[in-house]
Write an enzyme that holds these catalytic residues in place. Structure first.
Site, PDB file in Angstrom:
ATOM      1  N   HIS A   1       0.851  -1.194   0.000  1.00  0.00           N
ATOM      2  CA  HIS A   1       0.000   0.000   0.000  1.00  0.00           C
ATOM      3  C   HIS A   1       0.879   1.234   0.000  1.00  0.00           C
ATOM      4  O   HIS A   1       1.841   1.322   0.760  1.00  0.00           O
ATOM      5  CB  HIS A   1      -0.899   0.014   1.248  1.00  0.00           C
ATOM      6  CG  HIS A   1      -1.741   1.244   1.329  1.00  0.00           C
ATOM      7  ND1 HIS A   1      -2.928   1.364   0.647  1.00  0.00           N
ATOM      8  CD2 HIS A   1      -1.551   2.427   1.961  1.00  0.00           C
ATOM      9  CE1 HIS A   1      -3.438   2.551   0.881  1.00  0.00           C
ATOM     10  NE2 HIS A   1      -2.620   3.229   1.673  1.00  0.00           N
TER      11      HIS A   1
ATOM     12  N   ASP B   1     -15.163   3.183   7.715  1.00  0.00           N
ATOM     13  CA  ASP B   1     -14.053   4.061   7.331  1.00  0.00           C
ATOM     14  C   ASP B   1     -14.529   5.099   6.314  1.00  0.00           C
ATOM     15  O   ASP B   1     -14.161   6.266   6.396  1.00  0.00           O
ATOM     16  CB  ASP B   1     -12.888   3.244   6.763  1.00  0.00           C
ATOM     17  CG  ASP B   1     -11.808   4.156   6.206  1.00  0.00           C
ATOM     18  OD1 ASP B   1     -11.233   4.931   6.993  1.00  0.00           O
ATOM     19  OD2 ASP B   1     -11.565   4.133   4.985  1.00  0.00           O
TER      20      ASP B   1
ATOM     21  N   ARG C   1     -14.259  13.330   8.643  1.00  0.00           N
ATOM     22  CA  ARG C   1     -12.949  13.920   8.967  1.00  0.00           C
ATOM     23  C   ARG C   1     -12.576  14.993   7.949  1.00  0.00           C
ATOM     24  O   ARG C   1     -12.013  16.039   8.287  1.00  0.00           O
ATOM     25  CB  ARG C   1     -11.860  12.823   8.976  1.00  0.00           C
ATOM     26  CG  ARG C   1     -11.937  11.929  10.198  1.00  0.00           C
ATOM     27  CD  ARG C   1     -11.071  10.703  10.018  1.00  0.00           C
ATOM     28  NE  ARG C   1      -9.689  11.031   9.745  1.00  0.00           N
ATOM     29  CZ  ARG C   1      -8.846  10.243   9.063  1.00  0.00           C
ATOM     30  NH1 ARG C   1      -9.245   9.077   8.595  1.00  0.00           N
ATOM     31  NH2 ARG C   1      -7.608  10.626   8.852  1.00  0.00           N
TER      32      ARG C   1
ATOM     33  N   SER D   1      -7.442   3.932   9.521  1.00  0.00           N
ATOM     34  CA  SER D   1      -8.195   3.987   8.269  1.00  0.00           C
ATOM     35  C   SER D   1      -7.495   3.131   7.198  1.00  0.00           C
ATOM     36  O   SER D   1      -8.105   2.262   6.558  1.00  0.00           O
ATOM     37  CB  SER D   1      -8.291   5.455   7.822  1.00  0.00           C
ATOM     38  OG  SER D   1      -8.646   5.568   6.481  1.00  0.00           O
TER      39      SER D   1
ATOM     40  N   LYS E   1      -8.553  -1.093   5.785  1.00  0.00           N
ATOM     41  CA  LYS E   1      -8.792  -1.517   4.396  1.00  0.00           C
ATOM     42  C   LYS E   1      -7.866  -2.676   4.007  1.00  0.00           C
ATOM     43  O   LYS E   1      -8.248  -3.587   3.290  1.00  0.00           O
ATOM     44  CB  LYS E   1      -8.623  -0.321   3.449  1.00  0.00           C
ATOM     45  CG  LYS E   1      -9.802   0.651   3.599  1.00  0.00           C
ATOM     46  CD  LYS E   1      -9.661   1.894   2.780  1.00  0.00           C
ATOM     47  CE  LYS E   1      -8.685   2.849   3.395  1.00  0.00           C
ATOM     48  NZ  LYS E   1      -9.071   4.254   3.421  1.00  0.00           N
TER      49      LYS E   1
HETATM   50  N1  URA Z   1      -5.682   7.482   3.282  1.00  0.00           N
HETATM   51  C1  URA Z   1      -6.628   6.747   3.898  1.00  0.00           C
HETATM   52  O1  URA Z   1      -7.051   5.716   3.391  1.00  0.00           O
HETATM   53  N2  URA Z   1      -7.092   7.177   5.094  1.00  0.00           N
HETATM   54  C2  URA Z   1      -6.654   8.290   5.698  1.00  0.00           C
HETATM   55  O2  URA Z   1      -7.106   8.605   6.771  1.00  0.00           O
HETATM   56  C3  URA Z   1      -5.683   9.050   5.029  1.00  0.00           C
HETATM   57  C4  URA Z   1      -5.208   8.615   3.832  1.00  0.00           C
END
Ligand code: URA
Length: 433
Positions: free
Chosen positions: A82, A161, A168, A183, A187
Site C-alpha cells: 500500500h 471508514d 474527517r 483507516s 482496508k
Molecule cells: N488514506 C486513507 O485511506 N485514510 C486516511 O485517513 C488518510 C489517507
C-alpha cells in the site's frame, strides 16, 4: 452506553475500552450516532491521541463494519502493498508482476484517483479492453493460475471508514496519526492479505511532510498490522518531487512498461526493487532480504516479470500488444515541449502542483464524479539535481486542447532552477519494521 460519556472520556485523555470503540463505530455506521457527536470524538482523538490498543480496536471495529475478502483459496502467503499516495506513483503496475514472477501471489484491490494523485485502476483502464472488475471466483482463479490479479475495490469493505473519513474531511480531523493509521490498515486487513508492505511517502507531495511525521505514521501502522497477526513493514520513500517522469494515466503505464523492460526512471525501478524484496521476503520466498532482492533483480533482467505482465493484461481482457507497441495506448492530440528559460540545476519540483496541473489537463478528478481523460498528462524531462540548458525541454505537456497557457504557467512556477549545484534527494528515507 452513552456517546457523550465516550466523548468526555477521550476529551479528558483517558483510554477507551474495546466496547466503547465498537459502540461508536457501529452506532455511527448505522446512523444512531449523529455527525456532531462523531465529530466531537474525532476532534478529541485529534488532540488526545490514542493508545496502541485503542488504535488496534478502532481498526478492527472498522474491519467488522463490512465485508472482508477471504483469500484462503489462494495458495501461499499473500502479500499486499500500500502506498500512502503520491504524484506519478505507478509502482503497483510494475512491482506486482515482478513479485508475481518470483512466485508470490498478488491478489490486489486498488482504487481510483481523486484530486492530484492518480489511482492504479484508472491507469490500468488506459490499456484497451482491460477489465477492472472480476467476480471473486475469477479473481482467485486468476491469482492461482498466473500469480496476479488487480481489480477495483468492490463489495462493502469498511463502510465505517468511508463514513468516518468523509466526516474527517470536513471537520479538520484528517491529519491525525491514529485516525490515518487505522483507516489505511482497516482496508488492508479487510482485503485479506497475510503480509503487508507499506510505502509511506515523505515530502511536499505527501501527507507526511517530514521524515519524523512519516516515521510516526509508519510505526503506528506496523504496530496495528503486527498486533492483528499480519507481518507488516514500512518503507519511507521520497515524495518531494514526482516519482519517475510521467504523470497521467496512459503515460504512467508506458513508463511502468519501460521499467519492466529494464529501462525507465531509476527512482521507480529502485523503489520497486526495495518494496519487491520486502514482499518476496515476507512471503517466505527467500531466506534473507539479500536473496529476495537478487530474485527480483533476476526476473526483471531475464524478462520473466514482463512476461507475467503480458499474461496479466491478456487474462483481464486487455491488449498485451501495448507492451511492444505503446502507441496503442491512448495518445493526446498535442504534445508541447516547455523549454527552460534559464540554464542551471533543477532545485525543486513541487510534486503536488505538477499533479494539480495534470489534473487540470484532465488526468485526474477534481470531484468524485469528474470524467477523466486517460491520454493526457505531463512528462517532466528533468529531476532534482539535473542540469538543464536554457531552451532544453523542462517538461512535455500531453493535451487534447490547444490552449495550455495555464498549465505552462504552473510548470514554470513549480520547477525551480538554481545556478548552484543541487544534490538529488535520497529515495529511501528509512525502514520501519
Ligand atoms: N488514506 C486513507 O485511506 N485514510 C486516511 O485517513 C488518510 C489517507
Amino acid at each position: 452506553m452513552r456517546m457523550v460519556d465516550i466523548i468526555e472520556k477521550k476529551r479528558d485523555g483517558k483510554e477507551l475500552s474495546t466496547e466503547e470503540i465498537q459502540f461508536f463505530v457501529k452506532g455511527y455506521t448505522e446512523g444512531s450516532i449523529p455527525d456532531y457527536q462523531a465529530a466531537s470524538l474525532l476532534m478529541a482523538i485529534y488532540f488526545q491521541d490514542m493508545t496502541e490498543k485503542e488504535r488496534t480496536d478502532l481498526t478492527m471495529a472498522m474491519v467488522e463494519s463490512g465485508d472482508t475478502i477471504d483469500l484462503s483459496a489462494i495458495q501461499g502467503i499473500k502479500c499486499d502493498k500500500h502506498s500512502t499516495g503520491g504524484v506519478g506513483d505507478k509502482v503497483t503496475i510494475c512491482l506486482s508482476p515482478m513479485v508475481a514472477a518470483c512466485g508470490v501471489p498478488v491478489a490486489k484491490m486498488s482504487g481510483r484517483g481523486l484530486g492530484h494523485t492518480g489511482g492504479t485502476i484508472d491507469k490500468l483502464e488506459s490499456i484497451p479492453g482491460f477489465q477492472v472488475e472480476l467476480s471473486s471466483g475469477e479473481f482467485i482463479q486468476q491469482v492461482n493460475n498466473i500469480k496476479m490479479a488487480v481489480v477495483s475495490q468492490s463489495g462493502n469493505l469498511t463502510p465505517a471508514d468511508k463514513k468516518i473519513y468523509a466526516l474527517r474531511d470536513v471537520t479538520g480531523t484528517v491529519p491525525s496519526i491514529p485516525l490515518i493509521a487505522s483507516s489505511i490498515m482497516s482496508k488492508k486487513i479487510a482485503s485479506g492479505a497475510d503480509a503487508i508492505v507499506l510505502d509511506v511517502k515523505v515530502g511536499e507531495g505527501a501527507f507526511m511532510k517530514t521524515v519524523e511525521e512519516a516515521e510516526k505514521l509508519a510505526h503506528a501502522m506496523v504496530k496495528i498490522g503486527n498486533q492483528l497477526g499480519r507481518r507488516t513493514i514500512a518503507i519511507l520513500s521520497d515524495m518531494s518531487q514526482p516519482l519517475g517522469y510521467a504523470v497521467g494515466n496512459a503515460l504512467e503505464v508506458k513508463e511502468a512498461i519501460e521499467v519492466l523492460k529494464g529501462n525507465g526512471p531509476e527512482d521507480v525501478k529502485e523503489l520497486c526493487l526495495t518494496l519487491g524484496s520486502q514482499m518476496v521476503y515476507l512471503s517466505g520466498k527467500a531466506q534473507t532480504l539479500k536473496e529476495a532482492r537478487t530474485k527480483v533483480e533476476n526476473v526483471l533482467a531475464n524478462g520473466k516479470a514482463l512476461e507475467v505482465f503480458k499474461t496479466f493484461i491478456a487474462s483481464q481482457g486487455g491488449n498485451p500488444s501495448i507492451v511492444d507497441d505503446p502507441t496503442l495506448l491512448p495518445q493526446a492530440k498535442f504534445q508541447v515541449e516547455i523549454p527552460a528559460t534559464e540554464s542551471g540545476y533543477v532545485e525543486k519540483i513541487i510534486a503536488n502542483e505538477i499533479g494539480v496541473a495534470a489534473m487540470i489537463l484532465g488526468a485526474g478528478r477534481a470531484t468524485k464524479d469528474s470524467e477523466i481523460d486517460l491520454s493526457v498528462g505531463i512528462v517532466i524531462n528533468k529531476k532534482v539535481g539535473d542540469y538543464v540548458e536554457k531552451g532544453e525541454p523542462l517538461a512535455t505537456i500531453h493535451s487534447n486542447r490547444e490552449n495550455i497557457n495555464e498549465i505552462k504557467e504552473r510548470i514554470y512556477s513549480n520547477i525551480f532552477i538554481s545556478n548552484q549545484k543541487v544534490e538529488a534527494p535520497s529515495l529511501i528515507k528509512g525502514i520501519v519494521a
